[in-house]
Design a protein around this motif. Structure first.
Motif, PDB file in Angstrom:
ATOM      1  N   SER A   8       0.833  -1.071  -0.099  1.00 22.02           N
ATOM      2  CA  SER A   8      -0.130   0.077  -0.113  1.00 22.02           C
ATOM      3  C   SER A   8       0.787   1.393   0.019  1.00 22.02           C
ATOM      4  O   SER A   8       0.265   2.461  -0.280  1.00 22.02           O
ATOM      5  CB  SER A   8      -0.742  -0.110   1.163  1.00 22.02           C
ATOM      6  OG  SER A   8      -0.157   0.183   2.235  1.00 22.02           O
ATOM      7  N   THR A  33      -5.859  -3.670   7.473  1.00 24.31           N
ATOM      8  CA  THR A  33      -6.431  -2.338   6.756  1.00 24.31           C
ATOM      9  C   THR A  33      -6.877  -1.438   7.562  1.00 24.31           C
ATOM     10  O   THR A  33      -7.981  -1.975   8.138  1.00 24.31           O
ATOM     11  CB  THR A  33      -7.039  -3.105   5.663  1.00 24.31           C
ATOM     12  OG1 THR A  33      -6.508  -3.820   4.713  1.00 24.31           O
ATOM     13  CG2 THR A  33      -7.629  -1.757   4.727  1.00 24.31           C
ATOM     14  N   ASP A  37      -6.573   7.285   4.318  1.00 25.21           N
ATOM     15  CA  ASP A  37      -6.705   7.615   2.601  1.00 25.21           C
ATOM     16  C   ASP A  37      -5.594   7.874   2.189  1.00 25.21           C
ATOM     17  O   ASP A  37      -4.903   8.748   2.479  1.00 25.21           O
ATOM     18  CB  ASP A  37      -7.879   8.911   2.616  1.00 25.21           C
ATOM     19  CG  ASP A  37      -7.847   9.097   1.039  1.00 25.21           C
ATOM     20  OD1 ASP A  37      -7.017   8.736   0.393  1.00 25.21           O
ATOM     21  OD2 ASP A  37      -9.048   9.597   0.553  1.00 25.21           O
ATOM     22  N   GLN A  39      -4.429   8.698  -0.868  1.00 26.98           N
ATOM     23  CA  GLN A  39      -4.300   9.821  -1.850  1.00 26.98           C
ATOM     24  C   GLN A  39      -4.235  11.043  -1.039  1.00 26.98           C
ATOM     25  O   GLN A  39      -3.819  11.894  -1.713  1.00 26.98           O
ATOM     26  CB  GLN A  39      -5.540   9.449  -2.851  1.00 26.98           C
ATOM     27  CG  GLN A  39      -5.699   8.540  -3.746  1.00 26.98           C
ATOM     28  CD  GLN A  39      -6.731   8.565  -4.743  1.00 26.98           C
ATOM     29  OE1 GLN A  39      -7.426   9.294  -4.824  1.00 26.98           O
ATOM     30  NE2 GLN A  39      -6.649   7.628  -5.766  1.00 26.98           N
ATOM     31  N   GLN A  53     -13.519   3.974   3.803  1.00 31.27           N
ATOM     32  CA  GLN A  53     -12.170   4.051   3.396  1.00 31.27           C
ATOM     33  C   GLN A  53     -11.648   2.689   3.389  1.00 31.27           C
ATOM     34  O   GLN A  53     -10.754   2.493   2.426  1.00 31.27           O
ATOM     35  CB  GLN A  53     -11.430   5.265   3.767  1.00 31.27           C
ATOM     36  CG  GLN A  53      -9.875   5.376   3.046  1.00 31.27           C
ATOM     37  CD  GLN A  53     -10.037   5.744   1.729  1.00 31.27           C
ATOM     38  OE1 GLN A  53     -10.830   6.688   1.384  1.00 31.27           O
ATOM     39  NE2 GLN A  53      -9.356   5.151   1.018  1.00 31.27           N
ATOM     40  N   LYS A  56     -12.383   0.439   0.585  1.00 36.82           N
ATOM     41  CA  LYS A  56     -11.706   1.041  -0.619  1.00 36.82           C
ATOM     42  C   LYS A  56     -10.389   0.624  -0.795  1.00 36.82           C
ATOM     43  O   LYS A  56     -10.064   0.273  -1.766  1.00 36.82           O
ATOM     44  CB  LYS A  56     -11.750   2.700  -0.748  1.00 36.82           C
ATOM     45  CG  LYS A  56     -13.204   3.042  -1.034  1.00 36.82           C
ATOM     46  CD  LYS A  56     -13.088   4.883  -1.141  1.00 36.82           C
ATOM     47  CE  LYS A  56     -14.534   5.101  -1.258  1.00 36.82           C
ATOM     48  NZ  LYS A  56     -14.582   6.715  -1.324  1.00 36.82           N
ATOM     49  N   ASN A  57      -9.712   0.485   0.399  1.00 38.92           N
ATOM     50  CA  ASN A  57      -8.185   0.233   0.405  1.00 38.92           C
ATOM     51  C   ASN A  57      -8.223  -1.440   0.232  1.00 38.92           C
ATOM     52  O   ASN A  57      -7.405  -1.942  -0.381  1.00 38.92           O
ATOM     53  CB  ASN A  57      -7.834   0.641   1.839  1.00 38.92           C
ATOM     54  CG  ASN A  57      -7.484   1.867   1.883  1.00 38.92           C
ATOM     55  OD1 ASN A  57      -7.545   2.728   1.171  1.00 38.92           O
ATOM     56  ND2 ASN A  57      -7.201   2.324   3.242  1.00 38.92           N
ATOM     57  N   GLU A  59     -10.407  -3.311  -1.722  1.00 36.48           N
ATOM     58  CA  GLU A  59     -10.747  -3.220  -2.752  1.00 36.48           C
ATOM     59  C   GLU A  59      -9.701  -3.088  -3.647  1.00 36.48           C
ATOM     60  O   GLU A  59      -9.499  -3.871  -4.773  1.00 36.48           O
ATOM     61  CB  GLU A  59     -12.023  -2.421  -3.187  1.00 36.48           C
ATOM     62  CG  GLU A  59     -12.495  -2.709  -4.735  1.00 36.48           C
ATOM     63  CD  GLU A  59     -13.573  -1.881  -5.101  1.00 36.48           C
ATOM     64  OE1 GLU A  59     -14.447  -2.469  -5.720  1.00 36.48           O
ATOM     65  OE2 GLU A  59     -14.010  -0.746  -4.413  1.00 36.48           O
ATOM     66  N   LYS A  60      -8.838  -1.909  -3.502  1.00 38.47           N
ATOM     67  CA  LYS A  60      -7.753  -1.659  -4.190  1.00 38.47           C
ATOM     68  C   LYS A  60      -6.852  -2.703  -4.371  1.00 38.47           C
ATOM     69  O   LYS A  60      -6.016  -3.226  -5.218  1.00 38.47           O
ATOM     70  CB  LYS A  60      -6.962  -0.474  -3.885  1.00 38.47           C
ATOM     71  CG  LYS A  60      -5.928  -0.161  -4.640  1.00 38.47           C
ATOM     72  CD  LYS A  60      -5.385   1.528  -4.073  1.00 38.47           C
ATOM     73  CE  LYS A  60      -4.173   1.999  -5.101  1.00 38.47           C
ATOM     74  NZ  LYS A  60      -3.108   1.388  -5.017  1.00 38.47           N
ATOM     75  N   GLN A  63      -7.901  -5.553  -6.391  1.00 34.13           N
ATOM     76  CA  GLN A  63      -7.739  -5.630  -7.648  1.00 34.13           C
ATOM     77  C   GLN A  63      -6.229  -5.793  -8.175  1.00 34.13           C
ATOM     78  O   GLN A  63      -5.733  -6.412  -9.279  1.00 34.13           O
ATOM     79  CB  GLN A  63      -8.231  -4.173  -8.173  1.00 34.13           C
ATOM     80  CG  GLN A  63      -9.765  -4.136  -7.938  1.00 34.13           C
ATOM     81  CD  GLN A  63     -10.007  -2.592  -8.099  1.00 34.13           C
ATOM     82  OE1 GLN A  63      -9.389  -1.716  -8.054  1.00 34.13           O
ATOM     83  NE2 GLN A  63     -11.423  -2.388  -8.400  1.00 34.13           N
ATOM     84  N   GLU A  64      -5.276  -5.277  -7.320  1.00 31.96           N
ATOM     85  CA  GLU A  64      -3.901  -5.628  -7.680  1.00 31.96           C
ATOM     86  C   GLU A  64      -3.501  -6.865  -7.705  1.00 31.96           C
ATOM     87  O   GLU A  64      -2.568  -7.367  -8.572  1.00 31.96           O
ATOM     88  CB  GLU A  64      -2.914  -4.744  -6.603  1.00 31.96           C
ATOM     89  CG  GLU A  64      -2.927  -3.297  -6.819  1.00 31.96           C
ATOM     90  CD  GLU A  64      -2.079  -2.381  -5.941  1.00 31.96           C
ATOM     91  OE1 GLU A  64      -1.136  -2.797  -5.790  1.00 31.96           O
ATOM     92  OE2 GLU A  64      -2.420  -1.536  -5.335  1.00 31.96           O
ATOM     93  N   SER A  68     -11.306  -9.442  -6.493  1.00 30.40           N
ATOM     94  CA  SER A  68     -12.401  -8.369  -6.232  1.00 30.40           C
ATOM     95  C   SER A  68     -13.139  -8.853  -5.230  1.00 30.40           C
ATOM     96  O   SER A  68     -13.137  -9.674  -4.569  1.00 30.40           O
ATOM     97  CB  SER A  68     -13.296  -8.346  -7.558  1.00 30.40           C
ATOM     98  OG  SER A  68     -14.182  -9.393  -7.485  1.00 30.40           O
TER      99      SER A  68
END
Length: 75
Positions: A8, A33, A37, A39, A53, A56-57, A59-60, A63-64, A68
């Motif tokens: 991350s 996790t 955030d 970003q 959030q 979202k972390n 999920e990211k 995906q990497e 999913s």
């Protein structure tokens, strides 16, 4: 298959050998996790926003790893 580490960018990953997720065969293991955030480099003041959030972390990271949220079988 080799293990794949998903990072991350947290300073703790480099300092203590931590990874956001580990891909091992057909499984992806996600741990530690938070609702931070990456970003905006901030964390919300309220718990619901932090929880959103956090997902979202996750999920990211999934995906990497080539996966999913739809493939999650245990939380």
């Amino acid at each position: 298959m080799q293990r794949k580490l998903i990072s991350s960018g947290s300073e703790f990953e480099a300092r203590i050998g931590y990874s956001r997720a580990v891909v091992d065969g057909e499984y992806v293991f996600v741990s530690g996790t938070t609702g931070y955030d990456y970003q905006s480099m901030s964390i919300a003041d309220d718990a619901p926003a932090q929880a959103e959030q956090c997902f979202k972390n996750i999920e990211k990271a999934l995906q990497e790893a080539g996966s999913s949220l739809d493939a999650v079988v245990r939380v």
